[in-house]
Motif scaffolding. Structure first.
Motif, mmCIF file in Angstrom:
data_model
loop_
_atom_site.group_PDB
_atom_site.id
_atom_site.type_symbol
_atom_site.label_atom_id
_atom_site.label_comp_id
_atom_site.label_asym_id
_atom_site.label_seq_id
_atom_site.Cartn_x
_atom_site.Cartn_y
_atom_site.Cartn_z
ATOM 1 N N ALA A 89 -1.368 -0.664 -9.878
ATOM 2 C CA ALA A 89 -2.390 -1.458 -9.163
ATOM 3 C C ALA A 89 -3.151 -0.462 -8.305
ATOM 4 O O ALA A 89 -2.625 0.623 -7.991
ATOM 5 N N SER A 90 -4.374 -0.801 -7.920
ATOM 6 C CA SER A 90 -5.166 0.126 -7.107
ATOM 7 C C SER A 90 -4.501 0.298 -5.736
ATOM 8 O O SER A 90 -3.756 -0.577 -5.287
ATOM 9 N N ILE A 91 -4.822 1.392 -5.083
ATOM 10 C CA ILE A 91 -4.191 1.665 -3.789
ATOM 11 C C ILE A 91 -4.506 0.557 -2.769
ATOM 12 O O ILE A 91 -3.611 0.128 -2.031
ATOM 13 N N ASP A 92 -5.744 0.047 -2.756
ATOM 14 C CA ASP A 92 -6.077 -0.977 -1.752
ATOM 15 C C ASP A 92 -5.283 -2.265 -1.979
ATOM 16 O O ASP A 92 -4.819 -2.894 -1.028
ATOM 17 N N VAL A 93 -5.117 -2.627 -3.222
ATOM 18 C CA VAL A 93 -4.317 -3.826 -3.542
ATOM 19 C C VAL A 93 -2.878 -3.608 -3.080
ATOM 20 O O VAL A 93 -2.247 -4.481 -2.469
ATOM 21 N N ARG A 94 -2.366 -2.419 -3.327
ATOM 22 C CA ARG A 94 -0.962 -2.141 -2.983
ATOM 23 C C ARG A 94 -0.752 -2.160 -1.469
ATOM 24 O O ARG A 94 0.252 -2.657 -0.980
ATOM 25 N N VAL A 95 -1.732 -1.601 -0.737
ATOM 26 C CA VAL A 95 -1.603 -1.584 0.732
ATOM 27 C C VAL A 95 -1.628 -3.026 1.257
ATOM 28 O O VAL A 95 -0.806 -3.405 2.104
ATOM 29 N N ILE A 101 -0.308 6.903 0.228
ATOM 30 C CA ILE A 101 -0.874 7.997 -0.584
ATOM 31 C C ILE A 101 0.062 9.206 -0.515
ATOM 32 O O ILE A 101 0.364 9.844 -1.529
ATOM 33 N N GLU A 102 0.570 9.476 0.688
ATOM 34 C CA GLU A 102 1.476 10.620 0.854
ATOM 35 C C GLU A 102 2.769 10.386 0.057
ATOM 36 O O GLU A 102 3.284 11.280 -0.609
ATOM 37 N N PHE A 157 -4.094 -1.008 8.425
ATOM 38 C CA PHE A 157 -4.370 -0.828 6.991
ATOM 39 C C PHE A 157 -4.490 0.668 6.673
ATOM 40 O O PHE A 157 -3.863 1.169 5.732
ATOM 41 N N ASP A 158 -5.295 1.394 7.494
ATOM 42 C CA ASP A 158 -5.545 2.815 7.203
ATOM 43 C C ASP A 158 -4.295 3.667 7.347
ATOM 44 O O ASP A 158 -4.058 4.586 6.566
ATOM 45 N N GLU A 159 -3.511 3.322 8.369
ATOM 46 C CA GLU A 159 -2.260 4.066 8.592
ATOM 47 C C GLU A 159 -1.323 3.896 7.386
ATOM 48 O O GLU A 159 -0.776 4.864 6.861
ATOM 49 N N LEU A 160 -1.180 2.645 6.966
ATOM 50 C CA LEU A 160 -0.276 2.371 5.844
ATOM 51 C C LEU A 160 -0.822 2.998 4.562
ATOM 52 O O LEU A 160 -0.062 3.544 3.751
ATOM 53 N N ARG A 211 -0.740 -5.769 -0.219
ATOM 54 C CA ARG A 211 0.529 -6.450 -0.538
ATOM 55 C C ARG A 211 1.643 -5.996 0.394
ATOM 56 O O ARG A 211 2.437 -6.798 0.865
ATOM 57 N N ARG A 212 1.705 -4.679 0.626
ATOM 58 C CA ARG A 212 2.772 -4.160 1.485
ATOM 59 C C ARG A 212 2.614 -4.682 2.916
ATOM 60 O O ARG A 212 3.577 -5.024 3.584
ATOM 61 N N LEU A 213 1.337 -4.806 3.361
ATOM 62 C CA LEU A 213 1.095 -5.334 4.710
ATOM 63 C C LEU A 213 1.596 -6.771 4.820
ATOM 64 O O LEU A 213 2.223 -7.152 5.809
ATOM 65 N N LEU A 214 1.328 -7.545 3.789
ATOM 66 C CA LEU A 214 1.790 -8.939 3.793
ATOM 67 C C LEU A 214 3.309 -9.008 3.891
ATOM 68 O O LEU A 214 3.856 -9.803 4.655
ATOM 69 N N GLU A 215 3.972 -8.144 3.133
ATOM 70 C CA GLU A 215 5.446 -8.113 3.167
ATOM 71 C C GLU A 215 5.931 -7.765 4.569
ATOM 72 O O GLU A 215 6.844 -8.388 5.102
ATOM 73 N N LEU A 216 5.290 -6.757 5.172
ATOM 74 C CA LEU A 216 5.727 -6.306 6.501
ATOM 75 C C LEU A 216 5.484 -7.399 7.542
ATOM 76 O O LEU A 216 6.275 -7.576 8.468
ATOM 77 N N GLN A 217 4.366 -8.151 7.351
ATOM 78 C CA GLN A 217 4.085 -9.225 8.309
ATOM 79 C C GLN A 217 5.195 -10.273 8.300
ATOM 80 O O GLN A 217 5.531 -10.838 9.317
ATOM 81 N N GLY A 218 5.787 -10.454 7.129
ATOM 82 C CA GLY A 218 6.876 -11.427 7.029
ATOM 83 C C GLY A 218 8.187 -10.895 7.592
ATOM 84 O O GLY A 218 9.125 -11.650 7.803
ATOM 85 N N SER A 219 8.265 -9.595 7.823
ATOM 86 C CA SER A 219 9.558 -9.009 8.223
ATOM 87 C C SER A 219 9.793 -9.028 9.723
ATOM 88 O O SER A 219 10.896 -8.779 10.186
ATOM 89 N N GLY A 220 8.735 -9.288 10.507
ATOM 90 C CA GLY A 220 8.896 -9.367 11.956
ATOM 91 C C GLY A 220 8.933 -8.016 12.664
ATOM 92 O O GLY A 220 9.119 -7.949 13.868
#
Ligand code: DC
Length: 248
Positions: free
Chosen positions: A159-165, A190-191, A182-185, A167-176
């Protein structure tokens, strides 16, 4: 019976093995979990093993050979907790670290320790044992290329990097936990991609015979449906639960 072949253990498979590889944020874990449920297969999240070693390395401020020693001596175990929300929990040396290993800091630590060849070697036979125990689906970075090059079906998710970021943000939001910007993640991902794809041993790469799925434009249900169709085309002699799922 298991036998040694060079440095790696060759263990006969007791069932079918499905390999799912790809970079972070492609929806690998969700799709693997759902597919495993539909087929009645065991789900093995190999990234959790590297995350657990990354956690121990961070806690012990370990580096280089010390990390290799940690990986060799760690007792890693998945335990399935049944109930309303059945889940696989990961224990390291008897400690449940399932929730603790899901932070961006541990993602980076896992990627760093995963580049150490002795760490990969220490985790190799455990992954093969887990996969060989019965019908299983393993997700990771090198399942189709190194851990199970003879897997019955292989998928490579992208998936493109923006889509992946996102999705990961959404997951983290659910984790508390603490939520990065966005840019940091994005720069962390990328690293991590660069590290995972350029390391000398077992870098992230698509196996020649893997089926590639771009999950960007698809919903989770569509990804799983596409996988089920491919599995149906590739496997015969599935266990009854799997056959039932495939007929739906
Ligand atoms: O899938 P994940 O994000 O939980 O994986 C965490 C890190 O572990 C990933 O950046 C690279 C490493 N990893 C690996 O090298 N090989 C695997 N089979 C699984 C994960």
């Amino acid at each position: 019976m298991a036998r040694e072949s060079g440095n790696s253990m060759v263990i006969p498979k007791q069932g079918h093995v499905i390999a799912i590889d790809g970079p972070a944020g492609t929806g690998k874990s969700s799709a693997t979990r759902r597919l495993a449920e539909r087929l009645g297969f065991v789900h093995v999240d190999t990234g959790a093993l590297y995350r657990a070693i990354g956690l121990l390395a961070l806690e012990g401020r370990a580096e280089g050979d010390q990390v290799s020693e940690i990986a060799r001596s760690a007792h890693l175990e998945f335990r399935r907790i049944e109930g309303k929300n059945p889940a696989n929990r990961i224990f390291v040396n008897g400690r449940d670290v399932t929730d603790q290993i899901r932070t961006p800091e541990i993602s980076m630590a896992a990627s760093r320790v995963s580049a150490i060849p002795a760490v990969r070697l220490a985790l190799l036979s455990l992954q093969r044992r887990l996969g060989c125990a019965g019908n299983s689906i393993l997700e990771g970075r090198d399942i189709g290329t190194v851990i199970f090059p003879d897997a019955d079906v292989k998928f490579f998710l992208t998936a493109s990097i923006d889509v992946r970021v996102k999705r990961r943000l959404l997951e983290l939001q659910g984790s508390g936990g603490v939520i990065p910007s966005f840019d940091e993640l994005k720069s962390q991902m990328i690293e991590r991609d660069r590290g995972d794809s350029s390391r000398a041993v077992a870098p992230l790469s698509k196996a020649e015979d893997a089926i590639e799925i771009d999950t960007g434009p698809l919903t989770l249900d569509q990804v799983v449906q596409r996988m089920l169709e491919k599995v149906r085309g590739c496997l015969d002699g599935l266990p009854q639960s799997g056959v039932a799922a495939l007929k739906k």
